[in-house]
Design a protein around this motif. Structure first.
Motif, PDB file in Angstrom:
ATOM      1  N   MET A   5       0.848  -1.177   0.000  1.00  0.00           N
ATOM      2  CA  MET A   5       0.000   0.000   0.000  1.00  0.00           C
ATOM      3  C   MET A   5       0.889   1.233   0.000  1.00  0.00           C
ATOM      4  SD  MET A   5      -2.736   1.342   2.777  1.00  0.00           S
ATOM      5  CE  MET A   5      -4.110   0.416   2.214  1.00  0.00           C
ATOM      6  N   THR A   6       0.500   2.198  -0.778  1.00  0.00           N
ATOM      7  CA  THR A   6       1.310   3.401  -0.896  1.00  0.00           C
ATOM      8  C   THR A   6       0.651   4.642  -0.323  1.00  0.00           C
ATOM      9  OG1 THR A   6       0.436   3.816  -3.083  1.00  0.00           O
ATOM     10  CG2 THR A   6       2.474   2.539  -2.942  1.00  0.00           C
ATOM     11  N   GLY A   7      -0.556   4.553   0.145  1.00  0.00           N
ATOM     12  CA  GLY A   7      -1.220   5.733   0.689  1.00  0.00           C
ATOM     13  C   GLY A   7      -2.628   5.440   1.123  1.00  0.00           C
ATOM     14  N   SER A   8      -3.320   6.499   1.428  1.00  0.00           N
ATOM     15  CA  SER A   8      -4.662   6.401   1.972  1.00  0.00           C
ATOM     16  C   SER A   8      -5.614   5.667   1.034  1.00  0.00           C
ATOM     17  CB  SER A   8      -5.206   7.802   2.237  1.00  0.00           C
ATOM     18  OG  SER A   8      -6.490   7.742   2.800  1.00  0.00           O
ATOM     19  N   THR A   9      -6.460   4.880   1.646  1.00  0.00           N
ATOM     20  CA  THR A   9      -7.517   4.206   0.894  1.00  0.00           C
ATOM     21  C   THR A   9      -8.856   4.886   1.151  1.00  0.00           C
ATOM     22  OG1 THR A   9      -7.904   2.650   2.699  1.00  0.00           O
ATOM     23  CG2 THR A   9      -6.354   1.972   0.976  1.00  0.00           C
ATOM     24  N   ARG A  10      -8.835   5.896   2.005  1.00  0.00           N
ATOM     25  CA  ARG A  10     -10.061   6.600   2.376  1.00  0.00           C
ATOM     26  C   ARG A  10     -10.113   7.933   1.667  1.00  0.00           C
ATOM     27  NH1 ARG A  10     -13.476   9.517   4.996  1.00  0.00           N
ATOM     28  NH2 ARG A  10     -14.660   8.906   6.794  1.00  0.00           N
ATOM     29  N   SER A  11     -11.231   8.243   1.126  1.00  0.00           N
ATOM     30  CA  SER A  11     -11.439   9.543   0.508  1.00  0.00           C
ATOM     31  C   SER A  11     -11.683  10.573   1.609  1.00  0.00           C
ATOM     32  CB  SER A  11     -12.658   9.487  -0.414  1.00  0.00           C
ATOM     33  OG  SER A  11     -13.012  10.779  -0.836  1.00  0.00           O
ATOM     34  N   SER A  12     -11.255  11.783   1.362  1.00  0.00           N
ATOM     35  CA  SER A  12     -11.515  12.848   2.330  1.00  0.00           C
ATOM     36  C   SER A  12     -12.851  13.541   2.063  1.00  0.00           C
ATOM     37  CB  SER A  12     -10.379  13.872   2.307  1.00  0.00           C
ATOM     38  OG  SER A  12     -10.294  14.477   1.051  1.00  0.00           O
ATOM     39  N   VAL A  13     -13.566  13.078   1.057  1.00  0.00           N
ATOM     40  CA  VAL A  13     -14.881  13.633   0.743  1.00  0.00           C
ATOM     41  C   VAL A  13     -15.801  13.446   1.948  1.00  0.00           C
ATOM     42  CG1 VAL A  13     -16.914  13.415  -0.735  1.00  0.00           C
ATOM     43  CG2 VAL A  13     -14.628  13.241  -1.722  1.00  0.00           C
ATOM     44  N   GLY A  14     -16.450  14.494   2.341  1.00  0.00           N
ATOM     45  CA  GLY A  14     -17.378  14.430   3.461  1.00  0.00           C
ATOM     46  C   GLY A  14     -16.741  14.710   4.815  1.00  0.00           C
ATOM     47  N   LEU A  15     -15.434  14.827   4.848  1.00  0.00           N
ATOM     48  CA  LEU A  15     -14.760  15.138   6.113  1.00  0.00           C
ATOM     49  C   LEU A  15     -14.648  16.648   6.269  1.00  0.00           C
ATOM     50  CD1 LEU A  15     -11.759  12.620   6.099  1.00  0.00           C
ATOM     51  CD2 LEU A  15     -13.922  12.406   7.342  1.00  0.00           C
ATOM     52  N   ASP A  16     -14.717  17.113   7.517  1.00  0.00           N
ATOM     53  CA  ASP A  16     -14.501  18.534   7.754  1.00  0.00           C
ATOM     54  C   ASP A  16     -13.008  18.831   7.592  1.00  0.00           C
ATOM     55  OD1 ASP A  16     -13.114  18.297  10.413  1.00  0.00           O
ATOM     56  OD2 ASP A  16     -15.052  17.460  11.003  1.00  0.00           O
ATOM     57  N   ASP A  17     -12.669  20.115   7.545  1.00  0.00           N
ATOM     58  CA  ASP A  17     -11.285  20.512   7.277  1.00  0.00           C
ATOM     59  C   ASP A  17     -10.301  19.965   8.306  1.00  0.00           C
ATOM     60  OD1 ASP A  17     -12.017  21.847   4.989  1.00  0.00           O
ATOM     61  OD2 ASP A  17     -12.070  23.827   5.934  1.00  0.00           O
ATOM     62  N   ARG A  18     -10.693  19.940   9.558  1.00  0.00           N
ATOM     63  CA  ARG A  18      -9.802  19.424  10.612  1.00  0.00           C
ATOM     64  C   ARG A  18      -9.456  17.962  10.358  1.00  0.00           C
ATOM     65  NH1 ARG A  18     -11.267  19.131  17.075  1.00  0.00           N
ATOM     66  NH2 ARG A  18      -9.122  18.784  17.818  1.00  0.00           N
ATOM     67  N   ARG A  19     -10.453  17.160  10.035  1.00  0.00           N
ATOM     68  CA  ARG A  19     -10.227  15.745   9.763  1.00  0.00           C
ATOM     69  C   ARG A  19      -9.416  15.545   8.478  1.00  0.00           C
ATOM     70  NH1 ARG A  19     -14.714  15.618  12.954  1.00  0.00           N
ATOM     71  NH2 ARG A  19     -14.910  13.797  14.309  1.00  0.00           N
ATOM     72  N   LYS A  20      -9.672  16.347   7.470  1.00  0.00           N
ATOM     73  CA  LYS A  20      -8.898  16.263   6.227  1.00  0.00           C
ATOM     74  C   LYS A  20      -7.418  16.523   6.500  1.00  0.00           C
ATOM     75  CE  LYS A  20     -12.524  17.717   3.045  1.00  0.00           C
ATOM     76  NZ  LYS A  20     -12.995  18.779   2.133  1.00  0.00           N
ATOM     77  N   ARG A  21      -7.141  17.562   7.277  1.00  0.00           N
ATOM     78  CA  ARG A  21      -5.748  17.886   7.608  1.00  0.00           C
ATOM     79  C   ARG A  21      -5.094  16.754   8.380  1.00  0.00           C
ATOM     80  NH1 ARG A  21      -7.775  22.974   8.393  1.00  0.00           N
ATOM     81  NH2 ARG A  21      -8.100  22.628  10.598  1.00  0.00           N
ATOM     82  N   LEU A  22      -5.812  16.210   9.358  1.00  0.00           N
ATOM     83  CA  LEU A  22      -5.256  15.119  10.156  1.00  0.00           C
ATOM     84  C   LEU A  22      -5.014  13.873   9.310  1.00  0.00           C
ATOM     85  CD1 LEU A  22      -7.136  15.467  13.530  1.00  0.00           C
ATOM     86  CD2 LEU A  22      -4.662  15.448  13.195  1.00  0.00           C
TER      87      LEU A  22
END
Length: 95
Positions: free
Chosen positions: A1-18
């Motif tokens: 695996m080379t990176g996130s498998t989760r989309s940041s769609v639907g996350l607030d900005d704080r969660r996206k940054r984290l």
């Protein structure tokens, strides 16, 4: 695996940054541990847990990794989320 498998769609900005910061730690081992944990948990973390995660990602990689593997005492900012992260790593979910 080379990176996130989760989309940041639907996350607030704080969660996206984290989520981004968990996948871009500086050492591959910590990217995989924190990144995979964030992929799985970021959407459900409480404000308190988000604050703890923000504090944990400020801990230098070697110190945090040593604490997660049990080679060093947990950092002062460690709380319930650290225990969940350590259990996640021990269960092999970071592989």
């Amino acid at each position: 695996m080379t990176g996130s498998t989760r989309s940041s769609v639907g996350l607030d900005d704080r969660r996206k940054r984290l989520l981004f910061r968990c996948w871009h730690r500086g050492t591959r081992e910590m990217d995989l541990i924190l990144g995979r944990f964030a992929d799985q948990e970021i959407g459900e973390l409480t404000d308190r847990e988000l604050t703890e995660l923000e504090q944990l990602i400020e801990v230098p990689d070697p110190d945090l990794y040593a604490a997660l593997t049990g080679d060093k005492e947990p950092p002062a900012v460690a709380g319930a989320l650290f225990a969940r992260l350590k259990a996640f790593r021990a269960a092999g979910q970071d592989q």
